[in-house]
Design a protein around this motif. Structure first.
Motif, short mmCIF file in Angstrom:
data_model
loop_
_atom_site.label_atom_id
_atom_site.label_comp_id
_atom_site.label_asym_id
_atom_site.label_seq_id
_atom_site.Cartn_x
_atom_site.Cartn_y
_atom_site.Cartn_z
N GLN A 86 0.83 -1.21 0.00
CA GLN A 86 0.00 0.00 0.00
C GLN A 86 0.86 1.26 0.00
O GLN A 86 0.53 2.26 -0.65
CB GLN A 86 -0.93 0.00 1.22
CG GLN A 86 -2.02 -1.05 1.17
CD GLN A 86 -1.56 -2.38 1.72
OE1 GLN A 86 -0.36 -2.64 1.83
NE2 GLN A 86 -2.51 -3.25 2.08
N HIS A 87 1.97 1.20 0.74
CA HIS A 87 2.89 2.34 0.78
C HIS A 87 3.43 2.65 -0.61
O HIS A 87 3.46 3.81 -1.03
CB HIS A 87 4.05 2.04 1.73
CG HIS A 87 5.18 3.02 1.63
ND1 HIS A 87 5.09 4.32 2.09
CD2 HIS A 87 6.44 2.90 1.10
CE1 HIS A 87 6.23 4.96 1.87
NE2 HIS A 87 7.06 4.11 1.26
N ARG A 88 3.83 1.61 -1.34
CA ARG A 88 4.37 1.81 -2.68
C ARG A 88 3.31 2.38 -3.63
O ARG A 88 3.58 3.27 -4.42
CB ARG A 88 4.91 0.49 -3.22
CG ARG A 88 5.54 0.63 -4.61
CD ARG A 88 6.30 -0.62 -4.99
NE ARG A 88 6.85 -0.51 -6.34
CZ ARG A 88 7.94 0.16 -6.65
NH1 ARG A 88 8.61 0.76 -5.70
NH2 ARG A 88 8.37 0.21 -7.89
N GLU A 89 2.09 1.88 -3.52
CA GLU A 89 1.01 2.38 -4.38
C GLU A 89 0.74 3.86 -4.13
O GLU A 89 0.57 4.64 -5.07
CB GLU A 89 -0.26 1.56 -4.15
CG GLU A 89 -0.19 0.16 -4.73
CD GLU A 89 -1.50 -0.59 -4.55
OE1 GLU A 89 -2.47 0.02 -4.04
OE2 GLU A 89 -1.56 -1.77 -4.94
N TRP A 90 0.70 4.25 -2.86
CA TRP A 90 0.43 5.65 -2.55
C TRP A 90 1.61 6.55 -2.92
O TRP A 90 1.41 7.71 -3.30
CB TRP A 90 0.10 5.82 -1.06
CG TRP A 90 -1.32 5.45 -0.77
CD1 TRP A 90 -1.77 4.35 -0.10
CD2 TRP A 90 -2.49 6.18 -1.17
NE1 TRP A 90 -3.14 4.36 -0.05
CE2 TRP A 90 -3.61 5.47 -0.70
CE3 TRP A 90 -2.70 7.37 -1.88
CZ2 TRP A 90 -4.92 5.90 -0.91
CZ3 TRP A 90 -3.99 7.81 -2.10
CH2 TRP A 90 -5.09 7.08 -1.61
N MET B 118 -5.71 2.25 -12.96
CA MET B 118 -6.08 1.09 -13.75
C MET B 118 -4.93 0.09 -13.83
O MET B 118 -5.14 -1.12 -13.68
CB MET B 118 -6.51 1.52 -15.16
CG MET B 118 -7.82 2.27 -15.21
SD MET B 118 -8.32 2.67 -16.91
CE MET B 118 -8.55 1.03 -17.60
N LEU B 119 -3.71 0.58 -14.03
CA LEU B 119 -2.55 -0.31 -14.11
C LEU B 119 -2.27 -0.98 -12.76
O LEU B 119 -1.95 -2.17 -12.71
CB LEU B 119 -1.32 0.48 -14.57
CG LEU B 119 -1.31 0.93 -16.02
CD1 LEU B 119 -0.11 1.82 -16.30
CD2 LEU B 119 -1.29 -0.28 -16.96
N LEU B 120 -2.38 -0.20 -11.68
CA LEU B 120 -2.13 -0.77 -10.36
C LEU B 120 -3.12 -1.88 -10.03
O LEU B 120 -2.74 -2.93 -9.50
CB LEU B 120 -2.23 0.33 -9.29
CG LEU B 120 -1.08 1.34 -9.23
CD1 LEU B 120 -1.41 2.45 -8.25
CD2 LEU B 120 0.22 0.65 -8.82
N LYS C 160 -2.68 -6.52 -10.01
CA LYS C 160 -2.84 -7.24 -8.76
C LYS C 160 -3.28 -8.67 -9.03
O LYS C 160 -4.04 -8.95 -9.96
CB LYS C 160 -3.88 -6.54 -7.87
CG LYS C 160 -3.36 -5.27 -7.22
CD LYS C 160 -4.37 -4.71 -6.25
CE LYS C 160 -3.82 -3.48 -5.54
NZ LYS C 160 -4.79 -2.90 -4.61
N LYS C 161 -2.78 -9.57 -8.21
CA LYS C 161 -3.13 -10.97 -8.37
C LYS C 161 -4.60 -11.20 -8.03
O LYS C 161 -5.13 -10.61 -7.10
CB LYS C 161 -2.24 -11.84 -7.48
CG LYS C 161 -0.77 -11.81 -7.85
CD LYS C 161 0.02 -12.71 -6.92
CE LYS C 161 1.51 -12.68 -7.30
NZ LYS C 161 2.31 -13.53 -6.39
N LYS C 162 -5.20 -12.07 -8.80
CA LYS C 162 -6.60 -12.39 -8.55
C LYS C 162 -6.71 -13.29 -7.31
O LYS C 162 -5.95 -14.23 -7.15
CB LYS C 162 -7.21 -13.11 -9.75
CG LYS C 162 -7.31 -12.23 -11.00
CD LYS C 162 -7.97 -13.00 -12.13
CE LYS C 162 -8.09 -12.12 -13.38
NZ LYS C 162 -8.71 -12.86 -14.50
N ILE C 163 -7.63 -12.92 -6.47
CA ILE C 163 -7.86 -13.72 -5.27
C ILE C 163 -9.07 -14.61 -5.51
O ILE C 163 -10.15 -14.13 -5.83
CB ILE C 163 -8.12 -12.81 -4.05
CG1 ILE C 163 -6.93 -11.89 -3.82
CG2 ILE C 163 -8.42 -13.64 -2.81
CD1 ILE C 163 -7.14 -10.91 -2.70
N LYS C 164 -8.84 -15.90 -5.40
CA LYS C 164 -9.92 -16.85 -5.64
C LYS C 164 -10.95 -16.76 -4.51
O LYS C 164 -10.61 -16.72 -3.33
CB LYS C 164 -9.37 -18.28 -5.71
CG LYS C 164 -8.45 -18.51 -6.90
CD LYS C 164 -7.97 -19.94 -6.93
CE LYS C 164 -7.07 -20.17 -8.15
NZ LYS C 164 -6.57 -21.58 -8.19
#
Length: 230
Positions: free
Chosen positions: A145-149, A200-202, A206-210
């Motif tokens: 989350q830190h990297r995304e922000w 949109m890219l971020l 992200k990996k899909k969570i089943k």
């Protein structure tokens, strides 16, 4: 070249371009305000509030120059202590720049019109909020989350560079000759569109969570109108 190598190469090229863009902008657009510290360069629009503009330019330039290094994974892994120190400077720079922008949105921008004042205020608000969210995430040890922000905050920082490009574009000036109309429109476009694209890219990467099936309980078969009371 493998897919992973190609991605790393693309990231390196992108960060290099960001460094060059930041350097050009700071040298061409920021430093003249320090070397030509007079009313002729600042004009009557900025001169009465020149120190607020200096704060805005100084903090913004600091964030622009530091940002690419903070986003570089190899740099962060190799120089973790420097990364942390630069992170503090980056956050401080944006805080100073955004707070100065808040002031100018109230006491300088209204000279143009209310629309320009509001657009500058919102940009400063989003800029400050994004870097504070990045700081909060790292304090909670939420690294992804830190990297995304951090990415979001730097994209907003680049909004000031893109604004200059759009505002001075001959095509945009033909469409909107008056700055009173062109300025607010360019300011909104300079950060909302890049921020939306990056979001949109971020989210896309992200990996899909089943989805796990929830165990069925006795209440699942109850009629819709049944009100369960403990």
């Amino acid at each position: 070249m493998t897919g992973l190598t190609a991605v790393k190469t693309l990231k390196t090229i992108s960060l290099t371009i960001l460094v060059l863009v930041a350097l050009y902008f700071v040298i061409d657009r920021v430093l003249p305000y320090f070397f030509k510290f007079n009313i002729e360069h600042y004009k009557s629009y900025y001169w009465p509030n020149k120190w607020w503009l200096v704060g805005h330019l100084s903090g913004g330039a600091l964030a622009l120059l530091i940002g690419p290094f903070q986003l570089s994974t190899p740099f962060r892994n190799r120089f973790i202590k420097i990364h942390r120190s630069l992170g503090k400077l980056y956050i401080s720079g944006i805080m100073i720049a955004s707070l100065s922008a808040f002031y100018m949105s109230f006491y300088v921008a209204p000279q143009v019109n209310v629309s320009w004042s509001i657009s500058l205020f919102v940009l400063a608000l989003v800029w400050l909020a994004s870097v504070l969210m990045a700081y909060r995430a790292i304090m909670l040890k939420q690294i992804p989350q830190h990297r995304e922000w951090m990415i979001r905050s730097y994209i907003i920082s680049l909004g000031f560079v893109l604004f200059r490009f759009l505002n001075e574009s001959s095509l945009v000036q033909e469409l909107m000759p008056a700055f009173e109309e062109r300025g607010p429109a360019c300011l909104w476009l300079s950060w909302t569109v890049p921020l939306f694209a990056s979001e949109m890219l971020l989210q896309w990467n992200k990996k899909k969570i089943k989805n796990r099936k929830r165990p069925q309980s006795d209440f699942d078969n109850e009629p819709v109108g049944y009100n369960f009371k403990p």
